[in-house]
Scaffold this motif. Structure first.
Motif, PDB file in Angstrom:
ATOM      1  N   SER A   1      -0.266 -27.845 -22.938  1.00 41.43           N
ATOM      2  CA  SER A   1       0.969 -27.092 -23.548  1.00 41.43           C
ATOM      3  C   SER A   1       0.492 -25.724 -23.984  1.00 41.43           C
ATOM      4  O   SER A   1      -0.584 -25.683 -24.688  1.00 41.43           O
ATOM      5  CB  SER A   1       1.520 -27.864 -24.771  1.00 41.43           C
ATOM      6  OG  SER A   1       1.756 -29.150 -24.347  1.00 41.43           O
ATOM      7  N   THR A   2       1.199 -24.685 -23.836  1.00 44.72           N
ATOM      8  CA  THR A   2       1.092 -23.274 -24.127  1.00 44.72           C
ATOM      9  C   THR A   2       1.954 -22.473 -25.181  1.00 44.72           C
ATOM     10  O   THR A   2       3.139 -22.904 -25.320  1.00 44.72           O
ATOM     11  CB  THR A   2       1.009 -22.590 -22.896  1.00 44.72           C
ATOM     12  OG1 THR A   2       2.524 -22.525 -22.332  1.00 44.72           O
ATOM     13  CG2 THR A   2       0.115 -22.884 -21.891  1.00 44.72           C
ATOM     14  N   ASN A   3       1.370 -21.774 -25.856  1.00 41.37           N
ATOM     15  CA  ASN A   3       2.251 -20.979 -26.941  1.00 41.37           C
ATOM     16  C   ASN A   3       1.730 -19.603 -26.888  1.00 41.37           C
ATOM     17  O   ASN A   3       0.531 -19.251 -26.647  1.00 41.37           O
ATOM     18  CB  ASN A   3       1.844 -21.525 -28.117  1.00 41.37           C
ATOM     19  CG  ASN A   3       2.804 -20.722 -29.081  1.00 41.37           C
ATOM     20  OD1 ASN A   3       4.149 -20.633 -29.058  1.00 41.37           O
ATOM     21  ND2 ASN A   3       2.071 -20.171 -30.177  1.00 41.37           N
ATOM     22  N   TYR A   4       2.835 -18.570 -26.699  1.00 45.14           N
ATOM     23  CA  TYR A   4       2.606 -16.948 -26.502  1.00 45.14           C
ATOM     24  C   TYR A   4       3.104 -16.478 -27.783  1.00 45.14           C
ATOM     25  O   TYR A   4       4.271 -16.752 -28.096  1.00 45.14           O
ATOM     26  CB  TYR A   4       3.048 -16.662 -25.090  1.00 45.14           C
ATOM     27  CG  TYR A   4       2.319 -17.256 -24.206  1.00 45.14           C
ATOM     28  CD1 TYR A   4       2.817 -18.256 -23.320  1.00 45.14           C
ATOM     29  CD2 TYR A   4       1.264 -16.468 -23.551  1.00 45.14           C
ATOM     30  CE1 TYR A   4       2.208 -18.837 -22.082  1.00 45.14           C
ATOM     31  CE2 TYR A   4       0.695 -17.146 -22.391  1.00 45.14           C
ATOM     32  CZ  TYR A   4       0.961 -18.310 -21.568  1.00 45.14           C
ATOM     33  OH  TYR A   4       0.466 -18.713 -20.647  1.00 45.14           O
TER      34      TYR A   4
ATOM     35  N   LYS B   1       4.147 -12.643 -23.725  1.00 46.79           N
ATOM     36  CA  LYS B   1       5.182 -13.241 -22.919  1.00 46.79           C
ATOM     37  C   LYS B   1       5.630 -12.485 -21.647  1.00 46.79           C
ATOM     38  O   LYS B   1       5.847 -11.218 -21.926  1.00 46.79           O
ATOM     39  CB  LYS B   1       6.606 -13.525 -23.760  1.00 46.79           C
ATOM     40  CG  LYS B   1       6.311 -14.730 -24.702  1.00 46.79           C
ATOM     41  CD  LYS B   1       7.525 -14.967 -25.681  1.00 46.79           C
ATOM     42  CE  LYS B   1       7.131 -16.104 -26.702  1.00 46.79           C
ATOM     43  NZ  LYS B   1       8.430 -16.293 -27.492  1.00 46.79           N
TER      44      LYS B   1
ATOM     45  N   ALA C   1      -2.308 -15.790 -27.480  1.00 46.79           N
ATOM     46  CA  ALA C   1      -2.051 -17.139 -26.811  1.00 46.79           C
ATOM     47  C   ALA C   1      -2.748 -18.316 -26.909  1.00 46.79           C
ATOM     48  O   ALA C   1      -3.822 -18.143 -27.411  1.00 46.79           O
ATOM     49  CB  ALA C   1      -1.615 -17.084 -25.253  1.00 46.79           C
ATOM     50  N   THR C   2      -2.007 -19.784 -26.961  1.00 46.07           N
ATOM     51  CA  THR C   2      -3.049 -20.918 -27.368  1.00 46.07           C
ATOM     52  C   THR C   2      -2.634 -21.869 -26.182  1.00 46.07           C
ATOM     53  O   THR C   2      -1.334 -21.801 -25.534  1.00 46.07           O
ATOM     54  CB  THR C   2      -2.615 -21.610 -28.785  1.00 46.07           C
ATOM     55  OG1 THR C   2      -1.305 -21.854 -28.858  1.00 46.07           O
ATOM     56  CG2 THR C   2      -2.990 -20.537 -29.817  1.00 46.07           C
TER      57      THR C   2
END
Length: 115
Positions: A56-59, A64, A49-50
């Motif tokens: 703002s996130t990203n998985y 998830k 994840a970032t």
């Protein structure tokens, strides 16, 4: 130069939870991306994840619905709340920071999920 120190790893039973922490120090610019990566024995290091400096996130798909990445009030800290852990989550978890096209990584913390 940037230093990253992870903590919070350990041994947990399947279905349990862990919270990883990472503290960044050194020359850190306001615009950066922090994240977590993991590497299981014999495997490549993969993104978990970032989170950007604006939140703002990203998985990755494996994270998830189970993992949550967040920033601390100090902005130079990042957390990874891991729930519903599975044995296949066993890996060394690394904290990373990217700024001005430079990437830094901590030494990692071991997470072991027993079945």
């Amino acid at each position: 130069q940037v230093q990253l120190v992870e903590s919070g790893g350990g041994v947990v039973q399947a279905g349990g939870s862990l919270r990883l922490s990472c503290a960044a120090s050194g020359t850190i610019f306001p615009d950066n991306v922090m994240g977590w990566y993991h590497q299981a024995p014999g495997n490549q290091r993969d993104l978990v994840a970032t989170i950007t400096s604006t939140g703002s996130t990203n998985y990755a798909d494996i994270a998830k619905g189970r993992f949550t990445i967040s920033r601390g009030d100090a902005k130079n800290t990042v957390y990874l709340q891991m729930n519903s852990l599975k044995p296949e989550d066993t890996a060394v978890y690394y904290c990373g920071l990217t700024q001005i096209n430079l990437h830094y990584r901590g030494k990692g913390t071991l997470v072991t999920v027993s079945s």
